[in-house]
Design a protein around this motif. Structure first.
Motif, mmCIF file in Angstrom:
data_model
loop_
_atom_site.group_PDB
_atom_site.id
_atom_site.type_symbol
_atom_site.label_atom_id
_atom_site.label_comp_id
_atom_site.label_asym_id
_atom_site.label_seq_id
_atom_site.Cartn_x
_atom_site.Cartn_y
_atom_site.Cartn_z
ATOM 1 N N UNK A 44 0.829 -1.206 0.000
ATOM 2 C CA UNK A 44 0.000 0.000 0.000
ATOM 3 C C UNK A 44 0.863 1.255 0.000
ATOM 4 N N UNK A 45 0.262 2.335 -0.494
ATOM 5 C CA UNK A 45 0.933 3.637 -0.544
ATOM 6 C C UNK A 45 0.046 4.669 0.128
ATOM 7 N N UNK A 46 0.646 5.478 0.987
ATOM 8 C CA UNK A 46 -0.065 6.571 1.646
ATOM 9 C C UNK A 46 0.708 7.871 1.429
ATOM 10 N N UNK A 47 -0.012 8.930 1.118
ATOM 11 C CA UNK A 47 0.573 10.262 0.979
ATOM 12 C C UNK A 47 -0.133 11.194 1.951
ATOM 13 N N UNK A 48 0.652 11.968 2.671
ATOM 14 C CA UNK A 48 0.077 12.858 3.669
ATOM 15 C C UNK A 48 0.864 14.159 3.725
ATOM 16 N N UNK A 49 0.171 15.215 4.038
ATOM 17 C CA UNK A 49 0.794 16.518 4.246
ATOM 18 C C UNK A 49 0.057 17.270 5.326
ATOM 19 N N UNK A 50 0.787 17.820 6.280
ATOM 20 C CA UNK A 50 0.127 18.506 7.387
ATOM 21 C C UNK A 50 1.072 19.517 8.021
ATOM 22 N N UNK A 51 0.464 20.450 8.733
ATOM 23 C CA UNK A 51 1.197 21.416 9.555
ATOM 24 C C UNK A 51 1.049 21.006 11.011
ATOM 25 N N UNK A 52 2.159 21.034 11.738
ATOM 26 C CA UNK A 52 2.147 20.626 13.139
ATOM 27 C C UNK A 52 2.917 21.637 13.974
ATOM 28 N N UNK A 53 2.426 21.894 15.169
ATOM 29 C CA UNK A 53 3.143 22.716 16.143
ATOM 30 C C UNK A 53 3.209 21.947 17.449
ATOM 31 N N UNK A 54 4.304 22.174 18.177
ATOM 32 C CA UNK A 54 4.510 21.423 19.414
ATOM 33 C C UNK A 54 5.538 22.158 20.264
ATOM 34 N N UNK A 55 5.125 22.611 21.444
ATOM 35 C CA UNK A 55 6.052 23.233 22.376
ATOM 36 C C UNK A 55 5.502 23.105 23.795
ATOM 37 N N UNK A 56 6.371 23.345 24.751
ATOM 38 C CA UNK A 56 5.979 23.309 26.151
ATOM 39 C C UNK A 56 6.484 24.566 26.842
ATOM 40 N N UNK A 57 5.769 24.975 27.908
ATOM 41 C CA UNK A 57 6.195 26.140 28.680
ATOM 42 C C UNK A 57 7.461 25.813 29.468
ATOM 43 N N UNK A 58 8.278 26.817 29.632
ATOM 44 C CA UNK A 58 9.534 26.632 30.354
ATOM 45 C C UNK A 58 9.269 26.703 31.857
ATOM 46 N N UNK A 59 8.833 25.581 32.411
ATOM 47 C CA UNK A 59 8.523 25.527 33.836
ATOM 48 C C UNK A 59 9.393 24.488 34.547
ATOM 49 N N UNK A 60 10.600 24.320 34.037
ATOM 50 C CA UNK A 60 11.463 23.274 34.602
ATOM 51 C C UNK A 60 11.780 23.538 36.059
ATOM 52 N N UNK A 61 12.034 24.809 36.401
ATOM 53 C CA UNK A 61 12.396 25.133 37.786
ATOM 54 C C UNK A 61 11.239 24.869 38.728
ATOM 55 N N UNK A 72 2.067 21.005 27.586
ATOM 56 C CA UNK A 72 2.512 21.007 26.198
ATOM 57 C C UNK A 72 1.361 21.465 25.312
ATOM 58 N N UNK A 73 1.754 22.119 24.232
ATOM 59 C CA UNK A 73 0.777 22.655 23.290
ATOM 60 C C UNK A 73 1.035 22.008 21.930
ATOM 61 N N UNK A 74 0.008 21.354 21.425
ATOM 62 C CA UNK A 74 0.109 20.658 20.149
ATOM 63 C C UNK A 74 -1.097 21.006 19.285
ATOM 64 N N UNK A 75 -0.851 21.041 17.999
ATOM 65 C CA UNK A 75 -1.942 21.288 17.040
ATOM 66 C C UNK A 75 -1.513 20.719 15.694
ATOM 67 N N UNK A 76 -2.486 20.263 14.910
ATOM 68 C CA UNK A 76 -2.203 19.707 13.583
ATOM 69 C C UNK A 76 -3.327 20.061 12.625
ATOM 70 N N UNK A 77 -2.932 20.427 11.412
ATOM 71 C CA UNK A 77 -3.884 20.699 10.332
ATOM 72 C C UNK A 77 -3.445 19.896 9.115
ATOM 73 N N UNK A 78 -4.334 19.057 8.574
ATOM 74 C CA UNK A 78 -4.018 18.177 7.449
ATOM 75 C C UNK A 78 -4.397 18.865 6.139
ATOM 76 N N UNK A 79 -3.457 18.829 5.172
ATOM 77 C CA UNK A 79 -3.688 19.425 3.857
ATOM 78 C C UNK A 79 -3.704 18.382 2.742
ATOM 79 N N UNK A 80 -3.159 17.212 2.993
ATOM 80 C CA UNK A 80 -3.123 16.160 1.974
ATOM 81 C C UNK A 80 -3.326 14.815 2.649
ATOM 82 N N UNK A 81 -4.240 14.017 2.083
ATOM 83 C CA UNK A 81 -4.496 12.669 2.592
ATOM 84 C C UNK A 81 -4.860 11.796 1.397
ATOM 85 N N UNK A 82 -3.992 10.842 1.073
ATOM 86 C CA UNK A 82 -4.225 9.990 -0.097
ATOM 87 C C UNK A 82 -3.755 8.571 0.218
ATOM 88 N N UNK A 83 -4.530 7.575 -0.236
ATOM 89 C CA UNK A 83 -4.180 6.171 -0.054
ATOM 90 C C UNK A 83 -4.480 5.419 -1.340
#
Length: 409
Positions: A44-61, A72-83
């Motif tokens: 099988x073949x899959x094609x995908x394209x998406x935008x992703x963001x991922x970061x966490x606040x600096x609260x180590x101390x 943590x803050x995450x978000x994803x937006x898909x622009x291409x989905x093919x199978x």
């Protein structure tokens, strides 16, 4: 048992193409090389394209003290989905397909969406990526996966009208300490357009006036600002990608930049059409002031993909100017040309009443004066021209023949 799969990879037909755009066809082959026969459940073949963001606040101390985990803050937006399935057993082949040893090629092809696709990007806290995945399914064996990325570019034409207008700003600052001021420092900067491409040089027009008692240094830089959005939170990362500096400006002096060039390095095009990732650029013109904060102004710019067409812009400008000039010419010209005036309307009655002596015959002239008649052609210089008429009073021989001769069939 020996290794049955020697090679498992993806090859694109357009390996020389650096990037794809909306509506393009992505095609290639999945390559499979076997050292022994292999039972295949599916390929099988899959094609995908998406935008992703991922970061966490600096609260180590604080996390180390309180034992809490930084959000943590995450978000994803898909622009291409093919199978698509490249190979699978048919009804008469049972549950598996037997592939013989050797090399096998499985072609694939699909269209990218016609709608706008976000340009590929890899940033500090997020990315925009497109890739193709081939999945080899075998019985009683974990699936074997190979992945290959490809680049997509959203076309930005810097010749668009909103990118061709000039941008200018001015700013002033008074330098001093407590109640002692030494005078203002001012900047005025302008660029003729806001759209540029990689490799272009931005001509900067600026005026720096130093009325303070300090020695200042004028500078300019291109800044890239990355903005990430997730869960109603915003994260920003800013970096300088190019800069240039001018000469020192002494107290009571001025410095002028009449098109000082700042070359744009190879950078990612502007990303303005993604809801979670934005990449913006600005031209900062500023002065470094010893012992004080810099005086800075920023002019927004856009890094596009379709280069500026100077000739086309000039041609359109000239054409519009020519059209305007022709409109004035149409107002000045009459709709239909007028006939020339009658000679009698422009010559006085005394000239019309003047009598000219009758001319002798040609033979008598030649006998009396002993010279040809053309020597006395000047006698006709006072003859008035014929009256204007749309009908030729002296038709040529050909025209007379056309009137007299008729053909009968």
């Amino acid at each position: 048992m020996g290794v049955k799969v020697r090679t498992f990879g993806i090859v694109f037909d357009s390996e020389g193409v650096s990037s794809y755009s909306s509506g393009d066809v992505v095609s290639g082959q999945v390559l499979l090389e076997l050292s022994d026969e292999l039972k295949l459940a599916a390929l099988r073949l899959e094609a995908k394209g998406c935008a992703r963001v991922n970061w966490s606040d600096n609260l180590a101390a604080s996390s180390a003290v309180t034992g809490t985990v930084a959000p943590r803050y995450r978000e994803e937006v898909v622009y291409l989905q093919h199978q698509q399935t490249l190979r699978q057993p048919t009804g008469d082949q049972g549950c598996f397909i037997t592939l013989q040893p050797g090399k096998h090629e499985f072609p694939f092809s699909f269209h990218l969406p016609q709608g706008p696709l976000v340009t590929s990007f890899n940033g500090k806290y997020g990315s925009v990526k497109y890739w193709v995945t081939a999945i080899l399914e075998r019985p009683c064996v974990p699936n074997q996966i190979v992945k290959r990325e490809f680049s997509v570019t959203s076309q930005i034409d810097v010749n668009a009208p909103n990118f061709l207008s000039s941008v200018s700003k001015s700013k002033e600052k008074t330098v001093g300490c407590w109640f002692f001021t030494s005078g203002p420092i001012s900047i005025s900067a302008k660029i003729e357009r806001s759209g540029f491409c990689n490799g272009e040089a931005i001509p900067i027009y600026a005026e720096f006036e130093n009325c303070s008692s300090r020695l200042i240094v004028p500078k300019a830089a291109i800044f890239q600002t990355q903005t990430y959005l997730a869960n109603e939170k915003t994260k920003t990362f800013r970096q300088m990608v190019a800069n240039v500096r001018g000469n020192h400006v002494a107290s009571g002096s001025t410095e002028s930049w009449n098109g000082k060039a700042l070359k744009i390095p190879p950078v990612n095009p502007s990303i303005l059409d993604c809801c979670i990732v934005r990449v913006e650029y600005s031209l900062a013109v500023y002065v470094h002031i010893p012992g004080s904060k810099k005086l800075l102004l920023e002019l927004p710019i856009v890094i596009g993909t379709i280069p500026y067409n100077c000739f086309g812009s000039r041609t359109s400008s000239v054409c519009s100017q020519f059209s305007m000039d022709m409109s004035w010419l149409r107002l000045a010209l009459p709709e239909q040309p007028e006939a020339p005036p009658n000679y009698a309307d422009v010559v006085t009655e005394e000239d019309l009443a003047r009598q000219f002596p009758s001319l002798p015959q040609t033979d008598n002239l030649q006998h009396e004066f002993g010279s040809p008649i053309f020597a006395y052609i000047q006698e006709f210089r006072f003859q008035p021209p014929p009256v204007y008429s749309e009908v030729d009073p002296n038709p040529t021989f050909t025209e007379e023949m056309r009137r007299e001769v008729s053909f009968e069939i």
